[in-house]
Design a protein around this motif. Structure first.
Motif, PDB file in Angstrom:
ATOM      1  N   PRO A 107      42.257  -9.602  -0.241  1.00 43.08           N
ATOM      2  CA  PRO A 107      42.097  -8.304   1.115  1.00 43.08           C
ATOM      3  C   PRO A 107      40.731  -8.312   2.359  1.00 43.08           C
ATOM      4  N   THR A 108      41.633  -7.820   2.908  1.00 46.29           N
ATOM      5  CA  THR A 108      40.529  -7.030   4.241  1.00 46.29           C
ATOM      6  C   THR A 108      40.500  -5.619   3.613  1.00 46.29           C
ATOM      7  N   ARG A 109      38.500  -5.839   3.039  1.00 48.94           N
ATOM      8  CA  ARG A 109      38.276  -3.971   2.840  1.00 48.94           C
ATOM      9  C   ARG A 109      37.482  -3.645   3.737  1.00 48.94           C
ATOM     10  N   HIS A 110      37.069  -2.412   3.650  1.00 47.84           N
ATOM     11  CA  HIS A 110      36.933  -0.950   4.466  1.00 47.84           C
ATOM     12  C   HIS A 110      35.336  -1.901   5.036  1.00 47.84           C
ATOM     13  N   PRO A 111      34.693  -1.684   5.931  1.00 48.50           N
ATOM     14  CA  PRO A 111      33.157  -2.692   6.049  1.00 48.50           C
ATOM     15  C   PRO A 111      32.694  -0.894   5.656  1.00 48.50           C
ATOM     16  N   SER A 112      32.148   0.297   5.945  1.00 52.47           N
ATOM     17  CA  SER A 112      31.887   0.974   4.805  1.00 52.47           C
ATOM     18  C   SER A 112      31.576   1.611   2.841  1.00 52.47           C
ATOM     19  N   LEU A 113      31.795   0.437   2.115  1.00 58.16           N
ATOM     20  CA  LEU A 113      32.184   0.637   1.037  1.00 58.16           C
ATOM     21  C   LEU A 113      30.871  -0.358   0.499  1.00 58.16           C
ATOM     22  N   ARG A 114      30.573   0.808  -0.530  1.00 59.84           N
ATOM     23  CA  ARG A 114      29.306   0.149  -0.852  1.00 59.84           C
ATOM     24  C   ARG A 114      29.323  -1.534  -1.999  1.00 59.84           C
ATOM     25  N   ILE A 115      29.450  -2.518  -1.840  1.00 61.32           N
ATOM     26  CA  ILE A 115      29.727  -3.368  -2.532  1.00 61.32           C
ATOM     27  C   ILE A 115      29.002  -3.472  -3.753  1.00 61.32           C
ATOM     28  N   ASN A 116      29.405  -3.043  -5.026  1.00 58.85           N
ATOM     29  CA  ASN A 116      29.065  -3.682  -6.197  1.00 58.85           C
ATOM     30  C   ASN A 116      28.863  -5.176  -6.895  1.00 58.85           C
ATOM     31  N   ALA A 117      30.197  -6.129  -6.481  1.00 56.99           N
ATOM     32  CA  ALA A 117      29.617  -6.932  -6.715  1.00 56.99           C
ATOM     33  C   ALA A 117      30.977  -7.735  -5.872  1.00 56.99           C
ATOM     34  N   LYS A 118      31.230  -8.881  -5.445  1.00 53.23           N
ATOM     35  CA  LYS A 118      31.850 -10.031  -4.349  1.00 53.23           C
ATOM     36  C   LYS A 118      32.793 -10.412  -5.253  1.00 53.23           C
ATOM     37  N   GLU A 119      33.007 -10.925  -6.616  1.00 56.23           N
ATOM     38  CA  GLU A 119      34.094 -11.377  -7.255  1.00 56.23           C
ATOM     39  C   GLU A 119      33.452 -12.089  -8.694  1.00 56.23           C
ATOM     40  N   PRO A 120      34.337 -10.839  -8.772  1.00 55.94           N
ATOM     41  CA  PRO A 120      35.292 -10.523  -8.848  1.00 55.94           C
ATOM     42  C   PRO A 120      35.024  -8.973  -7.522  1.00 55.94           C
ATOM     43  N   PHE A 121      35.946  -8.202  -6.790  1.00 53.63           N
ATOM     44  CA  PHE A 121      35.588  -7.531  -6.215  1.00 53.63           C
ATOM     45  C   PHE A 121      35.680  -5.966  -6.233  1.00 53.63           C
ATOM     46  N   ASN A 122      34.150  -5.669  -6.692  1.00 55.60           N
ATOM     47  CA  ASN A 122      34.117  -4.001  -6.786  1.00 55.60           C
ATOM     48  C   ASN A 122      33.535  -3.221  -6.125  1.00 55.60           C
ATOM     49  N   ALA A 123      33.863  -1.895  -5.557  1.00 52.71           N
ATOM     50  CA  ALA A 123      33.152  -1.465  -4.210  1.00 52.71           C
ATOM     51  C   ALA A 123      33.260   0.100  -4.647  1.00 52.71           C
ATOM     52  N   GLU A 124      32.506   0.875  -3.796  1.00 53.11           N
ATOM     53  CA  GLU A 124      33.167   2.272  -3.672  1.00 53.11           C
ATOM     54  C   GLU A 124      32.425   2.964  -2.726  1.00 53.11           C
ATOM     55  N   ALA A 125      32.984   3.895  -1.801  1.00 52.32           N
ATOM     56  CA  ALA A 125      32.850   4.530  -1.108  1.00 52.32           C
ATOM     57  C   ALA A 125      31.253   5.160  -1.275  1.00 52.32           C
ATOM     58  N   THR A 126      30.814   5.871   0.214  1.00 52.00           N
ATOM     59  CA  THR A 126      29.725   5.937  -0.081  1.00 52.00           C
ATOM     60  C   THR A 126      29.871   7.636  -0.476  1.00 52.00           C
ATOM     61  N   ARG A 127      28.638   8.088  -0.416  1.00 49.84           N
ATOM     62  CA  ARG A 127      29.186   9.843  -1.241  1.00 49.84           C
ATOM     63  C   ARG A 127      29.687  10.728  -0.104  1.00 49.84           C
ATOM     64  N   ARG A 128      29.138  10.905   1.092  1.00 50.32           N
ATOM     65  CA  ARG A 128      29.629  11.991   2.104  1.00 50.32           C
ATOM     66  C   ARG A 128      31.123  11.097   2.224  1.00 50.32           C
ATOM     67  N   ASP A 129      31.249   9.991   2.294  1.00 48.32           N
ATOM     68  CA  ASP A 129      33.007   9.763   2.663  1.00 48.32           C
ATOM     69  C   ASP A 129      33.835   9.757   1.699  1.00 48.32           C
TER      70      ASP A 129
END
Length: 397
Positions: free
Chosen positions: A15-37
């Motif tokens: 899927p397409t993901r939000h550009p502001s996410l902090r990506i911690n791994a691309k495959e498999p995809f693992n990401a979190e929001a920024t703190r302020r978001d």
């Protein structure tokens, strides 16, 4: 594996993901929001909600052919379609799902750990819509508050179509005790909505389990099977992961069978309006963040210190706008996080510390060293943010 819902063998159809996410791994995809978001709203937008995956995102080819098999140690196995689930009473439950590895990066600074390097945003708070698992199990003749079936079933296992390397390409699995699953007050859902919308692929479309108050690893996405079993799930993520070991255990002496799989998460809090890298002008600084505890326990206090924990003052706690937050009150969301806010007068370089206390008087530990574990899970030590004031920054240049 069902033909309608498949786990692709590669990552070409993500899927397409939000550009502001902090990506911690691309495959498999693992990401979190920024703190302020993350703390910009009480309900986390779907696009900013934690993305936690162990393989490629499954694809549904034909909703009319999709069903969930309910079987195991029961007399009346069944195959339930999405429409069968939707015919049951619908419930909306606001609940925070938190990865057990939240704040792992911080723990790894003490000693190296294994796992995805999460900051403090490996969680999100959503309103989930669906049928209660206790009602689903009633369809196969399972009464509320059943602890054990006549044939010896004591646990409910959820199986995904997710293809995980840890399972040698097999599906993700997890289980909860049968008494938990058949208790309507536990609010365990077979969910098909998130924040009033149909589940997105990243979050389990078309059906997922939501187990409030428990680490996110037990809320299985892309649901394929529900089985009543005698012993807890024997899958990798129940037996060889997400268990809490003392700091003395390392990869040479670990014995996985000596610990039970982690269920409830401990009391937790984090500052999200500030980063350690912030350089600020002396004066009033607004401090915001989140606090939560597992098992439906509310947050009794959020304590702030600016003098290394010698003295503390309380932050304002809130959930819904205009509704006072009271731990345990019927107006409060018992499975959800609590946001907090306070103002600190910063005169020079400052370390701001937060710790939370839940309604059972559980409090976060002071030091990460006392709870360090080789998998880097359940880092709930006091959260600290160090601020450098502008005039001191200039003196260093």
């Amino acid at each position: 594996m069902q033909g309608a819902l498949r786990g692709p063998s590669d990552y070409s159809q993500e899927p397409t993901r939000h550009p502001s996410l902090r990506i911690n791994a691309k495959e498999p995809f693992n990401a979190e929001a920024t703190r302020r978001d993350l703390v910009a709203s009480y309900i986390t937008p779907v696009d900013l909600f934690l993305k936690r995956n162990h393989g490629p995102i499954p694809i549904l080819h034909d909703i009319d052919s999709y069903y969930v098999t309910v079987a195991g140690l029961i007399d009346r196995p069944a195959k339930l379609s999405l429409n069968d689930i939707k015919k049951l009473p619908k419930y909306s439950v606001t609940a925070t799902l938190q990865c057990a590895g939240n704040r792992r990066t911080e723990m790894s600074k003490s000693r190296k750990v294994r796992g995805v390097g999460w900051d403090v945003c490996a969680l999100g708070n959503a309103t989930w819509g669906g049928a209660k698992l206790s009602d689903v199990l009633q369809l196969i003749g399972m009464p509320y508050h059943t602890e054990i079936t006549p044939s010896g079933g004591k646990h409910v296992e959820f199986t995904s179509v997710d293809q995980c390397p840890e399972e040698k390409g097999g599906p993700y699995k997890a289980s909860i005790p049968l008494g938990h699953a058949t208790n309507p007050a536990a609010d365990v859902l077979v969910a098909y909505e998130m924040n009033g919308e149909v589940l997105k692929r990243d979050h389990g479309y078309p059906l997922r389990v939501v187990v409030p108050g428990v680490i996110g690893a037990r809320s299985v996405k892309w649901l394929d099977r529900i089985d009543i079993i005698e012993e807890e799930c024997q899958g990798f993520f129940m037996q060889k992961d997400y268990k809490m070991f003392p700091p003395s255990v390392d990869w040479d002496n670990i014995v996985w069978s000596t610990r039970k799989p982690q269920m409830d998460y401990p009391v937790q809090s984090a500052i999200c309006s500030l980063e350690d890298t912030n350089a600020i002008i002396p004066g009033e600084v607004t401090v915001t963040g989140y606090a939560l505890s597992g098992g439906g326990r509310g947050i009794e206090r959020v304590d702030i210190s600016t003098d290394s924990g010698k003295t503390w003052f309380g932050a304002v706690r809130y959930q819904k706008e205009g509704v006072p937050y009271i731990a345990g009150d019927v107006s409060s969301d018992k499975w959800a996080w609590v946001l907090f806010k306070t103002v600190v007068d910063v005169k020079g370089d400052t370390e701001i510390i937060v710790k939370a206390v839940d309604s059972s008087a559980n409090v976060q530990p002071e030091s990460v060293e006392t709870i360090w574990n080789l998998r880097g899970i359940l880092n709930t030590c006091w959260h600290r943010v160090r601020l450098l004031t502008i005039h001191n920054l200039r003196s260093l240049l």
